[in-house]
Enzyme design. Sequence first.
Site, PDB file in Angstrom:
ATOM      1  CE1 TYR B 124      31.802 -13.755  63.220  1.00  0.00           C
ATOM      2  CE2 TYR B 124      32.745 -15.781  64.080  1.00  0.00           C
ATOM      3  CZ  TYR B 124      32.820 -14.682  63.236  1.00  0.00           C
ATOM      4  OH  TYR B 124      33.890 -14.529  62.403  1.00  0.00           O
ATOM      5  CD  GLN B 186      36.183  -7.715  61.056  1.00  0.00           C
ATOM      6  OE1 GLN B 186      36.927  -7.804  62.044  1.00  0.00           O
ATOM      7  NE2 GLN B 186      36.479  -8.261  59.892  1.00  0.00           N
ATOM      8  CD  GLN B 255      35.052 -33.463  69.335  1.00  0.00           C
ATOM      9  OE1 GLN B 255      35.286 -32.341  69.769  1.00  0.00           O
ATOM     10  NE2 GLN B 255      34.159 -33.669  68.390  1.00  0.00           N
ATOM     11  CG  HIS B 258      36.610 -30.126  65.971  1.00  0.00           C
ATOM     12  ND1 HIS B 258      35.852 -29.413  65.092  1.00  0.00           N
ATOM     13  CD2 HIS B 258      35.772 -31.023  66.544  1.00  0.00           C
ATOM     14  CE1 HIS B 258      34.603 -29.864  65.122  1.00  0.00           C
ATOM     15  NE2 HIS B 258      34.532 -30.847  65.992  1.00  0.00           N
ATOM     16  CD  GLU B 322      33.031 -29.177  73.291  1.00  0.00           C
ATOM     17  OE1 GLU B 322      34.166 -29.627  72.989  1.00  0.00           O
ATOM     18  OE2 GLU B 322      32.406 -28.389  72.564  1.00  0.00           O
ATOM     19  CG  HIS B 323      31.737 -33.505  72.811  1.00  0.00           C
ATOM     20  ND1 HIS B 323      32.721 -32.669  72.331  1.00  0.00           N
ATOM     21  CD2 HIS B 323      30.586 -33.065  72.271  1.00  0.00           C
ATOM     22  CE1 HIS B 323      32.174 -31.774  71.523  1.00  0.00           C
ATOM     23  NE2 HIS B 323      30.879 -31.978  71.467  1.00  0.00           N
ATOM     24  CD  GLU B 410      19.243  -6.605 105.011  1.00  0.00           C
ATOM     25  OE1 GLU B 410      18.959  -5.855 104.058  1.00  0.00           O
ATOM     26  OE2 GLU B 410      19.499  -7.821 104.873  1.00  0.00           O
TER      27      GLU B 410
END
Lengths: 428, 428
Positions: B124, B186, B255, B258, B322-323, B410
């Site tokens: 995506y 969708q 960053q 963003h 994340e970074h 068992e």
Amino acid sequence: MQIYNYPLFNTWPKILSRPANNYSSINSTVRMILDNVKKKGDAAVRDYTRRFDGADLEEFRVSKDEMEKAAGLIEPELKEAIQKAAKNILAFHEIQKPPMRMIETAPGVKCWQKSVPIDKVGLYIPGGSAPLFSTVLMLGIPAQIAGCKEIVLCTPPNEKGEIHPAILFAAGLVEVSRIYKIGGVQAIGAMAYGTETVPRVFKIFGPGNSWVTAAKQIVSVNDCAIDMPAGPSELAVMADESADPEFIAADLLSQAEHGPDSQVVLVTTEEPLISKVMQAIDRQLSELPRAAIATKALENSRAILVNDEEQMIELINFYAPEHLIIATRNTTNHADRITNAGSVFLGNFTPESAGDYASGTNHTLPTQGWARSFSGLNLESFCKKITFQEISRDGIQQLGPIIEAMAEGELLYAHKNAATLRINSSES
Amino acid sequence: MQIYNYPLFNTWPKILSRPANNYSSINSTVRMILDNVKKKGDAAVRDYTRRFDGADLEEFRVSKDEMEKAAGLIEPELKEAIQKAAKNILAFHEIQKPPMRMIETAPGVKCWQKSVPIDKVGLYIPGGSAPLFSTVLMLGIPAQIAGCKEIVLCTPPNEKGEIHPAILFAAGLVEVSRIYKIGGVQAIGAMAYGTETVPRVFKIFGPGNSWVTAAKQIVSVNDCAIDMPAGPSELAVMADESADPEFIAADLLSQAEHGPDSQVVLVTTEEPLISKVMQAIDRQLSELPRAAIATKALENSRAILVNDEEQMIELINFYAPEHLIIATRNTTNHADRITNAGSVFLGNFTPESAGDYASGTNHTLPTQGWARSFSGLNLESFCKKITFQEISRDGIQQLGPIIEAMAEGELLYAHKNAATLRINSSES
């Protein structure tokens, strides 16, 4: 078991559908229990343990004393079996250690990838009639090899507040850091959020009933990673005329006895084999303590006759079984062509129960067709990979303009500037 | 940016909390859209594309003709940059190919693990003001190296029903099988369930807004695996007196631009550095087209002064960014001690934007503290591991009794019987 002879491809989805499992009806109750554990911590856990397990516990944590006693309460034969199995599981998971990977992708641009253990992990061992000490090994051994700093184990107590000694023995063997007498949704909540006594973990592993599974899925949205979506056990057997009907019957029954919602599938090119297996199942079934459960599971189960080897393999890859036994003349070639399965058993002398206990492979595997996208548990399930990069003064001269052009193309000018400043500075 | 001097450990959770993201308010709408796509297929997709993207499409699939035209519509400089970046990304992901691992865990018991590509994957690519062609490379290249048979890409069209040529150019470069002009919930539904024209995939990758993220989480419960929980971008910088304040400011801003919910954190042992970075941010910010967004993100952001190196590292591992940029004298040693981070950038000449575009590492990374348990995207994200075992006639003689003892322990007698039958038969 229902028999299908040469079913057309367009009927496969229907024939190979799994027994329905819908957790949405219990979701609101599960959410309520989780919320209470999050808010009230130990008090909520204590309350639910009283209500659901019938045990009134002041202290959840298993003591050193209990651990020491456990070893004395197990038959020596079982103890030895557990130790030998642990050795094999250890050996197979040891070889999975990933190498450190490093490359200079461009002059002066060094990149590498490193596998690092997850600091804190939680292992869930279900309760019930039988003590699942094998699962303790399957979760605990890779956690130990990975080097997870804190390994927490939760398992429900009996009404007297006790844990089966075989569970404790296995947990001692794999050096679990803390064992708690907590089960069900409250155990998942305690590990995902942390309580006064239970430390919060970063990933939860292990099987469970539909309540535990629903709880794991809920905490995985925002709070804690989980191993994989769990579902009822499955086994597919692909067989030709070289297969032994008694063995196949025993294997199908070994998965069928797990639960009424288990599913087993026999796929073969050999028509007479089907009736021989059916007869063997009838014979063997009558001697099983869990015959009632297995009978129920067989209702969800299928024997499918196909035209040729091609179709046998195509159908297996379509079904994506948790376990697959290949009982054919050409096992190695067939194994090479399997693309969707959790764990595969080759030849007549490799029962599926070998992988459940002792061969060395992991028995925590993707069900419900998740084998199309998920691995079974392995060493790397207890690690995560971190990437690193180091660019030299010369490196940024070459790489910088590429960054600038792409950042500008994406209209991210601060991204571009971070490169520009360094290009300019490295020139001087 | 808020400044904290020598904060006590017990204040870290508060100081380092992420901007809240709660998707539960949109969940019911997302579920409705997904249900409609599941039930009505292309008709529902067509309807939502008209409503949400303003494009009235008969045909969703991008044609060969559109693909060919795309390459001619991009600046040669950008085209070349994309090609060079792709080369580096390819090189770094190529070295991640996992070896086949085999071992004889016990005499006559062979076990192995094999990495197999996921047959069908969905990528995506979000729409919006900027064409995220870099993400096409980051998702498409590992999918291509892994050997996924079908690589489907969905991305929203503009009102004219077009896709940005740079997206198409990048998709062509990585040999995506089919590109669809479908976006939002969708698109996730179409790939998770399949429609008349869009094939169902087994794992969906890629970033998205809160609607896309909610949709991915919903389909992941029962229908389709996803790469990881996604959240707003984050960057932490750890710096000492060797760091360059202008570079740090540029990285923090890259960053911050963003989105308004991005977060950047500066951790340092060097008090004067903080004010120098603040001044540099003010200066640089005024020249940025996305200054308004960055300013908003800076409100969620922190500059933290700590006592020593130890604490700097402890705080970073606690935050799990994340970074992470390491701008210290002792980068290598510090990098070795990082246990929770997505991607790490060493030294003064390694801007974070290098990893976004061109160094070779992947830019799809765990946010929101998920770096404690998740890897960034890598080659193995597009594969799953299957385990195999093969036991010989002699092997089952030795392993069989272990299986029997454990199965009995068992209370799973059908499991035991599958071993017993083979032991008896192999003796003869």
